[in-house]
Design a protein around this motif. Structure first.
Motif, PDB file in Angstrom:
ATOM      1  N   ARG A   1       0.650  -1.223   0.047  1.00  0.00           N
ATOM      2  CA  ARG A   1      -0.138  -0.095  -0.175  1.00  0.00           C
ATOM      3  C   ARG A   1       0.612   1.692  -0.151  1.00  0.00           C
ATOM      4  N   ILE A   2       0.721   2.258  -1.262  1.00  0.00           N
ATOM      5  CA  ILE A   2       1.847   3.331  -1.535  1.00  0.00           C
ATOM      6  C   ILE A   2       0.670   4.258  -1.165  1.00  0.00           C
ATOM      7  N   PRO A   3       1.342   5.542  -0.520  1.00  0.00           N
ATOM      8  CA  PRO A   3       0.697   6.992  -0.071  1.00  0.00           C
ATOM      9  C   PRO A   3       0.803   7.424  -1.664  1.00  0.00           C
ATOM     10  N   ILE A   4      -0.294   7.826  -1.371  1.00  0.00           N
ATOM     11  CA  ILE A   4      -0.458   9.716  -2.599  1.00  0.00           C
ATOM     12  C   ILE A   4       0.327  10.982  -2.175  1.00  0.00           C
ATOM     13  N   SER A   5       0.868  11.345  -2.111  1.00  0.00           N
ATOM     14  CA  SER A   5       1.025  12.325  -1.812  1.00  0.00           C
ATOM     15  C   SER A   5      -0.289  14.046  -2.275  1.00  0.00           C
ATOM     16  N   ARG A   6      -0.631  14.652  -1.653  1.00  0.00           N
ATOM     17  CA  ARG A   6      -1.549  15.556  -1.762  1.00  0.00           C
ATOM     18  C   ARG A   6      -1.571  16.722  -3.020  1.00  0.00           C
ATOM     19  N   THR A   7      -0.236  17.039  -2.648  1.00  0.00           N
ATOM     20  CA  THR A   7       0.053  17.813  -3.804  1.00  0.00           C
ATOM     21  C   THR A   7       0.849  17.269  -5.426  1.00  0.00           C
ATOM     22  N   LEU A   8       0.871  16.179  -5.402  1.00  0.00           N
ATOM     23  CA  LEU A   8       1.132  15.296  -6.505  1.00  0.00           C
ATOM     24  C   LEU A   8      -0.552  14.177  -7.634  1.00  0.00           C
ATOM     25  N   LYS A   9      -1.108  14.534  -6.303  1.00  0.00           N
ATOM     26  CA  LYS A   9      -2.189  12.980  -6.787  1.00  0.00           C
ATOM     27  C   LYS A   9      -2.648  14.046  -7.640  1.00  0.00           C
TER      28      LYS A   9
END
Length: 240
Positions: free
Chosen positions: A217-225
């Motif tokens: 499970r890999i997070p997606i940055s809010r600034t990069l989404k």
């Protein structure tokens, strides 16, 4: 690389402005301009057109409705005086959406986006096969380890180290995350978080702000989404 494009706009002044802008872009090749969507069908049927600069509000049929009728549509950048159509443009995977009056600065930004898209598309055809069949070495476990590009799932930053997860195992190496980011081919790998780069073709699903690759499970940055979703979904999102 030259991108073959056409202009479809019922306003003569708008066509003139776009023609002049296109003439200043060395990677655009203008094949023709048309005052209605229907007048452009012959050129589109030729298969030469790669990109349309398409007005939306036109007589008989709107640019969006016309674009939806095309069986094998080229890429499109919508040009319109009506910003409320932006969502409709996104739904047909438009490369960009330019609101009139269009400044050259804004046009050039869209042009560069188109250039990047077609360069990546060309790499998908000719370059990625070579990259994915290629390999690189890292120092791990006191050895030089050969890793195939095609086997990489994702890379993760861990303080002064980087962990490279592959289909077989994970390797921890004394590397900077920036060096890994710069080395992995941008056509196949996407930075989704300040600490994670993923192989785009290894993604199983996207759930909110997480990417699933196998059991990971890999997070997606809010600034990069927004950028991540655009890269992952463009041209690959099947809608009704």
């Amino acid at each position: 690389m030259a991108v073959n494009c056409i202009i479809i706009d019922d306003e003569p002044l708008a066509r003139t402005g776009l023609r002049e802008y296109i003439a200043d872009i060395d990677f655009f090749n203008l094949l023709g301009e048309f005052d209605s969507a229907l007048a452009a069908t012959g050129m589109l049927d030729s298969g030469q057109v790669q990109l349309i600069f398409l007005d939306i509000q036109m007589p008989r049929i709107t640019g969006i409705d016309f674009f939806k009728t095309l069986m094998n549509p080229p890429e499109v950048i919508f040009t319109t005086a009506y910003p409320q159509y932006a969502l409709d443009g996104f739904e047909v995977n438009a490369l960009d959406y330019l609101v009139k009056p269009i400044s050259f600065e804004r046009f050039y930004k869209a042009a560069l986006k188109a250039k990047d898209f077609f360069a990546q598309k060309q790499n998908d055809k000719t370059g990625i096969q070579g990259q994915s069949s290629g390999y690189f070495f890292i120092k791990a476990d006191n050895s030089l380890v050969k890793i195939m590009f095609a086997d990489v799932l994702f890379a993760e930053a861990l303080q002064n180290y980087v962990t490279i997860h592959t289909t077989a195992k994970k390797y921890i190496s004394y590397l900077t995350f920036k060096s890994v980011e710069q080395y992995l081919p941008i056509e196949a790998f996407i930075k989704v978080h300040k600490s994670f780069i993923i192989a785009a073709n290894k993604v199983d699903s996207i759930d909110g702000n997480e990417i699933h690759i196998g059991q990971h499970r890999i997070p997606i940055s809010r600034t990069l989404k927004d950028e991540v979703m655009e890269k992952l979904l463009r041209g690959k999102f099947l809608k009704r």
